[in-house]
Scaffold this active site. Structure first.
Site, PDB file in Angstrom:
ATOM      1  N   THR A  65       0.890  -1.277  -0.454  1.00  0.00           N
ATOM      2  CA  THR A  65       0.124   0.415   0.319  1.00  0.00           C
ATOM      3  C   THR A  65       0.654   1.484   0.481  1.00  0.00           C
ATOM      4  O   THR A  65       1.622   1.878   1.410  1.00  0.00           O
ATOM      5  CB  THR A  65      -0.893   0.083   1.280  1.00  0.00           C
ATOM      6  OG1 THR A  65      -1.470  -0.929   1.480  1.00  0.00           O
ATOM      7  CG2 THR A  65      -1.724   1.006   1.137  1.00  0.00           C
ATOM      8  N   HIS A  66       0.913   2.045  -1.225  1.00  0.00           N
ATOM      9  CA  HIS A  66       1.984   3.200  -1.942  1.00  0.00           C
ATOM     10  C   HIS A  66       1.542   4.205  -0.694  1.00  0.00           C
ATOM     11  O   HIS A  66       0.377   5.240  -1.029  1.00  0.00           O
ATOM     12  CB  HIS A  66       2.416   3.373  -2.800  1.00  0.00           C
ATOM     13  CG  HIS A  66       3.274   4.007  -3.034  1.00  0.00           C
ATOM     14  ND1 HIS A  66       3.866   3.919  -4.266  1.00  0.00           N
ATOM     15  CD2 HIS A  66       3.804   4.525  -2.383  1.00  0.00           C
ATOM     16  CE1 HIS A  66       4.792   4.624  -4.729  1.00  0.00           C
ATOM     17  NE2 HIS A  66       5.156   5.001  -3.171  1.00  0.00           N
ATOM     18  N   GLN A  67       2.353   4.662   0.287  1.00  0.00           N
ATOM     19  CA  GLN A  67       1.482   6.409   1.274  1.00  0.00           C
ATOM     20  C   GLN A  67       2.737   7.528   0.697  1.00  0.00           C
ATOM     21  O   GLN A  67       2.258   7.826   1.530  1.00  0.00           O
ATOM     22  CB  GLN A  67       1.294   5.669   2.652  1.00  0.00           C
ATOM     23  CG  GLN A  67       0.562   4.360   2.658  1.00  0.00           C
ATOM     24  CD  GLN A  67       0.354   3.760   4.007  1.00  0.00           C
ATOM     25  OE1 GLN A  67      -0.445   4.234   4.938  1.00  0.00           O
ATOM     26  NE2 GLN A  67       0.580   3.214   4.800  1.00  0.00           N
ATOM     27  N   SER A  91       7.215   7.718  -8.025  1.00  0.00           N
ATOM     28  CA  SER A  91       8.777   6.865  -7.697  1.00  0.00           C
ATOM     29  C   SER A  91       9.474   6.559  -7.734  1.00  0.00           C
ATOM     30  O   SER A  91      10.752   7.453  -6.930  1.00  0.00           O
ATOM     31  CB  SER A  91       7.730   5.777  -6.535  1.00  0.00           C
ATOM     32  OG  SER A  91       6.486   5.989  -6.241  1.00  0.00           O
ATOM     33  N   LEU A 134       0.566  -0.382  -5.266  1.00  0.00           N
ATOM     34  CA  LEU A 134      -1.100   0.175  -5.460  1.00  0.00           C
ATOM     35  C   LEU A 134      -1.300   1.691  -4.488  1.00  0.00           C
ATOM     36  O   LEU A 134      -0.639   1.624  -3.368  1.00  0.00           O
ATOM     37  CB  LEU A 134      -1.783  -0.825  -4.859  1.00  0.00           C
ATOM     38  CG  LEU A 134      -1.560  -1.952  -6.104  1.00  0.00           C
ATOM     39  CD1 LEU A 134      -3.054  -3.560  -5.495  1.00  0.00           C
ATOM     40  CD2 LEU A 134      -1.482  -1.841  -6.911  1.00  0.00           C
TER      41      LEU A 134
END
Length: 742
Positions: A65-67, A91, A134
């Site tokens: 989970t891309h925070q 990124s 994601l």
């Protein structure tokens, strides 16, 4: 100069020693350990579960989970160095990523194109490892959800195991990808890396069973499960609120009422500390202490005070009537009740006080506690507001709640700190809520829906909350909403319908959404709120025993006629029911499911669930995407001439005929058939012949259509907004002269 050289040498030696320790402890390469050590020290990273991810049998897909922009650096340092990392262009091009760039075998710049590439499947078939990042959105849009479909498809084709990874705290870092209004920044935010056991998509689908059959949804649910399981885990509710105060700011305004004003996290916890000291002196550790208060700052202070003191809060439903209150006091062995003289006088609850005393309880008045606060108390609270008074056990009972009694005598439900926190975080993993929101809670906190949605969830997620004293103020509530402009509302169909009738067209226009629970949401109510206020109504399903939410609709998954999809981490099984082909009796288990019941025949004794499974008593069905359709309560089915008839389904038929009125369908005794169905309605124009015609057109058997219609001015309802079916059934029996047969 020599001293400087010695110091530098010692620092280098310590750095190398720390890196070697990480190599041995986590199985990292030396290069990974060198790069990871400063991150671990600065962010005090809890990485104990990363071994589960590293040791996953290949082929494997790590779903992160891309925070924040730090996430790839952490994963490049922690995951096996032969992992192929798939990053978006932003990124991958980030300058700070350069030291870790050599660790990645490949960085892909266009994720959507890469996801459909056959190359990834070939990597997996060669027993490879892939890491995908994601979006962190809990309610992804259509484009973002395509990524879940693509990843699940690749996992199926490559027969790969899925390992979801969630970095708790990453959204609060200075380089977070989340809007700062919804995730306040903390430069030295502590991080925890969480993972779940590796499972293939087919294994996940098999485990979901009837509740889900689509690969993209089981992946979506698995990622949400990792998220919900990480936040505030291994903490008591008091500790979780304290942690939220640190994350969102101790001086953030968090709860308010119309009389005592607004409290910040610091002020709330300071007051709780003072109350906790009093509770600790007058009650025993672990004792059940009753709470008889309205929606107010006082109830938030009292609850946190009891939990700080290591006591169990027992929520007294003061609308349940004296007999039920006496029964509740005796069942839970409640010896002390916290209340307010002003509230008792204003609400006219003297009979409830007498009923509680008859059950063996004494009263402690909030006014007396406040009057007894001295300067020393204030000083201690100011210095120690973050410290609980007693030791905290997350697995211990936190709350005792009583079922509504809509179908019989209330039961005592025992919920642990873990149950409550888990359910709040399960909901947070489905609904996008945060500090930008303002919630108006009109539901009573003695009810599980009002407590979880209207107090616990906002306290843990930084949502400012207005506690309104009664949901029955149909005219005043729209006026307050128009003035205060809330963005979230939790309510029931009965109350939402009443508010809409009294409201101006702009009164609720500030709402992003409203969640309806406790009873079925009528299509008419949904239509009115959409047309008049442009507000999306989301329907949910729950029960007190599940703390209480089991399923909820969201912006991503919303289907009229269903109550949404199961919360992450909830497991289900369906037991066949005679006479019902499509659906079954729902059993559930999960981190939010209660510790057990207390019963009147064994007061104070916790009766745990066998094998942690709970029989909900609801008959439900699932479609292939996991949407839950409530067919009715098992007790809300009648057997007419040998046929099973859903009283809830008949209510829906009646509602379609006279949508602007309230209706209840009940079964009453019948000498010939055993039972017969009666419609109790507020519709003066209700006609049996028209009802039979509509039933015939809908394909409903004639014996299932009510032949008797009882017309009333109001349908009896409970204080929680649910229809009071026992009272309604008694009313129908009395009106039809069937008292002797009953």
């Amino acid at each position: 100069m020599i001293l400087t050289g010695i110091v530098l040498g010692l620092l280098v030696a310590a750095y190398l020693a720390g890196s070697i320790a990480l190599m041995i402890g986590l199985g990292l390469s030396f290069r990974q350990a060198l790069l990871y050590l400063p991150l671990k020290l600065v962010y005090r990273i809890d990485d104990r579960r990363i071994r589960l991810a590293r040791q996953a049998e290949t082929p494997v897909i790590y779903v992160i989970t891309h925070q924040s922009r730090l996430d790839p650096a952490l994963m490049l340092s922690l995951l096996p160095d032969d992992t192929l990392h798939i990053l978006d262009a932003q990124s991958a091009k980030a300058m700070w990523l350069e030291p870790w760039r050599e660790l990645a075998r490949t960085i892909a710049f266009n994720a959507e194109h890469v996801f459909v590439s056959r190359r990834l499947v070939r990597v997996l078939k060669r027993k490879g490892r892939i890491a995908v990042y994601l979006p962190e959105n809990v309610e992804p849009d259509t484009r973002a959800f395509r990524l879940y479909r693509a990843v699940s498809r690749i996992a199926l084709q490559g027969d790969a195991r899925i390992v979801p990874i969630f970095i708790d705290g990453a959204r609060h870092l200075p380089f977070s990808l989340v809007d700062e209004d919804n995730a306040p920044r903390r430069p030295l935010q502590r991080l925890r890396v969480g993972t779940l056991e590796p499972l293939t998509v087919n294994e996940l689908t098999a485990r979901a069973g009837a509740a889900n059959t689509t690969a993209s949804n089981v992946l979506f649910d698995r990622v949400a499960e990792a998220r919900s399981g990480m936040s505030f885990s291994r903490q008591s509710l008091f500790q979780a609120v304290r942690r939220a105060a640190r994350r969102f700011g101790a001086d953030r305004q968090i709860v308010e009422d119309a009389i005592s004003g607004t409290l910040t996290y610091r002020q709330l916890l300071m007051a709780a500390r003072i109350f906790a000291g009093r509770f600790a002196r007058m009650t025993a550790p672990g004792e059940a202490v009753g709470v008889l208060l309205p929606n107010s700052n006082g109830i938030a202070i009292s609850l946190l005070g009891l939990m700080s003191a290591g006591r169990t809060a027992a929520m007294i439903n003061y609308t349940a009537g004296p007999a039920n209150v006496t029964s509740a006091i005796r069942t839970a062995l409640i010896r002390t009740i916290v209340s307010s003289r002003a509230f008792i006088d204003k609400a006219g609850l003297e009979d409830i006080v007498e009923a509680a005393k008859a059950g063996g309880a004494r009263f402690v008045w909030a006014e007396d506690i406040r009057d007894g606060i001295g300067n020393f108390d204030r000083l201690v609270a100011a210095l120690c507001w973050q410290s609980p008074v007693s030791a905290q056990d997350p697995a211990a009972p936190a709350l005792i709640m009583f079922t509504s009694g809509s179908e019989g005598a209330p039961k005592a439900v025992v919920l642990s700190h873990q149950n409550l926190i888990a359910n709040a975080m399960q909901v947070e993993a489905r609904l996008a809520v945060g500090p930008r929101d303002f919630l108006m809670n009109v539901l009573p906190v003695f009810h599980s829906f009002g407590l979880l949605g209207g107090l616990i969830l906002p306290l843990l997620t930084g949502v400012r909350t207005l506690l309104y004293p009664s949901p029955l103020h149909y005219k005043q509530i729209p006026q307050v909403a128009a003035k205060r402009r809330p963005t979230i509302l939790f309510s029931t169909d009965t109350f939402l319908s009443a508010y809409a009738k009294a409201a101006g067209d702009d009164d609720f226009s500030s709402l992003r959404f409203a969640v309806a629970g406790a009873e079925p949401l009528r299509a008419e109510t949904r239509r009115v709120w959409k047309e008049r206020f442009d507000t999306r109504l989301l329907e949910g399903f729950g029960l007190t025993e599940a703390a209480p939410v089991v399923a909820v609709s969201t912006a991503t998954h919303n289907r009229e006629g269903s109550v949404g999809r199961l919360l992450p981490g909830v497991r289900v099984r369906l037991e066949p029911v005679d006479g019902i082909a499509d659906g079954g009796r729902l059993w559930i288990r999960g981190p939010n499911v209660m510790m057990g019941y207390m019963s009147a025949d064994k007061p104070g004794m916790l009766q745990q669930l066998p094998e942690a499974w709970h029989d909900t008593g609801d008959i439900v069905s699932f479609d292939r995407e996991g949407f839950v359709v409530i067919r009715g309560r098992a007790k809300r089915f009648a057997k007419i001439a040998g046929e099973m008839v859903s009283l809830g389904a008949i209510e829906m038929l009646v509602q379609s005929l006279w949508p602007e009125h309230r209706h209840a369908v009940v079964a009453v005794p019948d000498k010939r058939r055993g039972e017969r169905i009666v419609l109790v309605t507020t519709a003066a124009e209700a006609d049996a012949a028209e009802l039979r015609r509509a039933g015939k057109e809908a394909g409903i058997a004639e014996l299932a259509v009510p032949q008797d219609i009882v017309k009333v001015d109001e349908i009896p309802i409970l204080g929680t907004g649910k229809i009071d079916y026992p009272t309604t059934r008694k009313l129908a029996i009395d009106r039809l002269g069937l008292a002797a047969a009953a």
